[in-house]
Write a protein that holds these residues in place. Sequence first.
Motif, PDB file in Angstrom:
ATOM      1  N   ARG A 256      12.485 -20.036 -35.016  1.00  0.00           N
ATOM      2  CA  ARG A 256      11.045 -19.888 -35.155  1.00  0.00           C
ATOM      3  C   ARG A 256      10.734 -19.343 -36.546  1.00  0.00           C
ATOM      4  N   THR A 257       9.610 -19.740 -37.114  1.00  0.00           N
ATOM      5  CA  THR A 257       9.240 -19.214 -38.432  1.00  0.00           C
ATOM      6  C   THR A 257       8.842 -17.745 -38.275  1.00  0.00           C
TER       7      THR A 257
ATOM      8  N   ALA B  27       6.054 -13.247 -35.351  1.00  0.00           N
ATOM      9  CA  ALA B  27       5.096 -12.140 -35.373  1.00  0.00           C
ATOM     10  C   ALA B  27       3.953 -12.378 -34.386  1.00  0.00           C
ATOM     11  N   VAL B  28       3.404 -13.592 -34.392  1.00  0.00           N
ATOM     12  CA  VAL B  28       2.308 -13.909 -33.474  1.00  0.00           C
ATOM     13  C   VAL B  28       2.819 -13.834 -32.031  1.00  0.00           C
ATOM     14  N   GLY B  29       4.034 -14.346 -31.828  1.00  0.00           N
ATOM     15  CA  GLY B  29       4.642 -14.303 -30.505  1.00  0.00           C
ATOM     16  C   GLY B  29       4.770 -12.879 -29.984  1.00  0.00           C
TER      17      GLY B  29
ATOM     18  N   THR C 213       1.476 -24.940 -30.710  1.00  0.00           N
ATOM     19  CA  THR C 213       1.790 -25.344 -29.351  1.00  0.00           C
ATOM     20  C   THR C 213       3.016 -24.581 -28.843  1.00  0.00           C
ATOM     21  N   LEU C 214       3.969 -24.397 -29.738  1.00  0.00           N
ATOM     22  CA  LEU C 214       5.164 -23.652 -29.375  1.00  0.00           C
ATOM     23  C   LEU C 214       4.809 -22.220 -28.977  1.00  0.00           C
TER      24      LEU C 214
ATOM     25  N   ALA D 192       3.891 -18.277 -24.434  1.00  0.00           N
ATOM     26  CA  ALA D 192       2.994 -17.410 -23.661  1.00  0.00           C
ATOM     27  C   ALA D 192       2.947 -17.874 -22.205  1.00  0.00           C
ATOM     28  N   MET D 193       2.920 -19.189 -22.023  1.00  0.00           N
ATOM     29  CA  MET D 193       2.876 -19.738 -20.655  1.00  0.00           C
ATOM     30  C   MET D 193       4.137 -19.364 -19.884  1.00  0.00           C
TER      31      MET D 193
END
Length: 722
Positions: free
Chosen positions: A266-267, A272-274, A300-301, A306-307
């Motif tokens: 992941r970038t 960070a957002v995750g 989308t990833l 989150a889902m």
Amino acid sequence: MSSFSLASRLDGALGGKTAKALERAFAMHTVGDLLAHYPRRYAKRGELTEIALLPLGEPVTIVAEVRTVSERRMQNRKGSILEVIISDGHGNLALTFFNQGWRKNNLTPGRRGIFAGKVGEYRGAKQLAHPDYELFDDEETARMTAEANAHLPIPIYPATSALSSWQIAKIVALVLDGLGDIADPLPEHARARGGYLDARTAIERIHRPDFEEQIAPALETLRMHEAFVLQTALLQQRAFVRSMSATSRAPGVLLEDFDAALPFERTPDQVAVGDSIADDLQAPWPMNRLVQGEVGSGKTLVALRAMLQVAESGGQSALIAPTEVLAAQHLRSIARMLGTRLAPELMPTLLTGQMPAAERRKAALRVASGQARIVVGTHALLSASTTFADLGLVVVDEQHRFGVDQREALRAKGTAPHALVLTATPIPRTVAMTVFGDLDVSTIRTMPPGRAGIDTYVAPIGEKPAWFARVWERIAEEVGKGHQAFVVCAAIDAEALSRADEEESAEGPVDEGGQAPRTRWGVVQVGELLSRHPAFSSIRVQILHGKMPSEEKDAVMQAFARGDIDVVVATTVVEVGVDVANASAMVILEADRFGVSQLHQLRGRVGRGGVPGLCLLVTESARGSLARERVEAVAETLDGFLLAEVDLDLRGEGDVLGGTQSGARSSLRLLRVAKDADLIAQARILAEQLLLDDPALVRNPGLAAAIERRVSTEERAALAKN
Ligand code: ADP
Ligand code: MG
């Protein structure tokens, strides 16, 4: 004298007929609505320009008399030009209006008025194209000529053909005379510290200034009021969501398994957002987060992870997309990313309005039973027949196609589910603070590695007409190489535009800059052009636009995705269109008619696979003009955030947000998020402090009332839209 407040209804304060006219023209209902209809500018008799001395390219205001009026057909295209010669006794000046013959009904020889616009030149003669104007009645003519009034600024209001600025000024004066005390929305200490006027004085002076010097302080005060009321309302909304209790969703093995199987890193931004989202989902209140990142940045990833976190405890997630095709595309990519082990377990399910009834019933059952832990769909998800067993997360894709109402409607399907909003439109910080001030905002700035990229060129056909032919050859070459292409137009049918122009112009000025009318290209016209073009004889071209039935639109998109169509000629409906990895080229005609961010968004449709993209921005705008500058800015960088800032600097927030983000837009009157960034930030801090102290605003009744007025205005705007 009767006294009323800002909340009083107009039909009580004025005659019923006048109130009706205001309602019809501007959807005004209350005294507050009317008094928030601010002058667009002010003219001052003592400062009027003489026609003989008009400076080219400058905005001017002239008091003059109509001399002659003539209307003629245009030679090179459909439509007419109305030419009005006015005189101030020293010189003559031509006013021109395209396709607005009806204006000759009131611009009759002998009438005096005030005319405002930018001085242009046409065939060596100075002229005003589409000026603002106000014709005087006898009383006003007398007032304008009285020496005693030479200093009085004349407010020029946004007007319609039915309600002139002059009439509005009279109505406003009447209402101001009967207006009682106004409770200040700004607390006294903030008012004193910022040196602002009291509300009553500010409103009085913006409408009826005695001197020009009174206008700026009044504007400053009202701008602060607007920012402060808006920020308080947004923070209250945020506090309201935080006061609800949500199911805390802890991550577990589903997410671990997924991450372990991910074929790439992941970038850093995705990580960070995750992390922020993972924390949000475990809070005891609902998440309310906006994730912005360009097309292909990996939103989308982030949403899928989150889902998975929600699914861990059996919760369901619903992703709502703006079109059938996008929903289907999301489902496919989600199923693919989940892989053969997780997909059967989470049962990602599509639910759209166009599914065959039996299939749809089956899908609805899976959703209602809770078997499907990931549901992807369109508006059908909002229908009453769709129920969830345990809706834990709502994901809204492409925020700018949805209103707050829809977000809330989907949210209502669960008990305070978490909400994640995805947008590919980069939003500058102050805009986010203004429009999405109730959401937490995360940004994915970096793109995953390994994209082929996109080259953008400007085709300036004003100076180099031959490039127009070259553009089509270039597209034919791309198709010859086995690729596909988009052609984007600003209009559906250029022929029909003359009629639309006429309707639009009732609202206000159209700045044609005094130039000759330019060639318009609609989807229909380009479709015809290509059908006759020799280089396109074996190329399959299809048109696509918003007026087509949605099944037809979807069919075209799907055929394009399958490769059964080579070139799609479309309006901006392709902006949020399908992913077609094989599409390598895009032509945007009349590129200067689009916002900078929109152009960037559009070109994101090509160069999505391994093939490098090509984007040709065709424009007739003159070298050095602002319009041209904007188009060139897009060609110069691929940084969407930089371009969003450019947009904001050059055009204002409306274009950054797009036309559909109208809830917030309709309520921004004096505030300009670009220019007023500091003020907005200041207002936010002030609002935060005040709410800490007085969360229910019991000690700030003026502010509470202002928020209530604002909310009711917005609700009406939303209703009018539906
Ligand atoms: P968005 O929703 O922002 O348009 P997607 O989530 O659809 O972007 O991602 C675009 C493509 O990039 C997908 O094929 C996805 O699998 C891939 N992708 C996402 N993140 C990464 C990454 N960190 N490294 C490589 N490829 C990635
Ligand atoms: Mg996406």
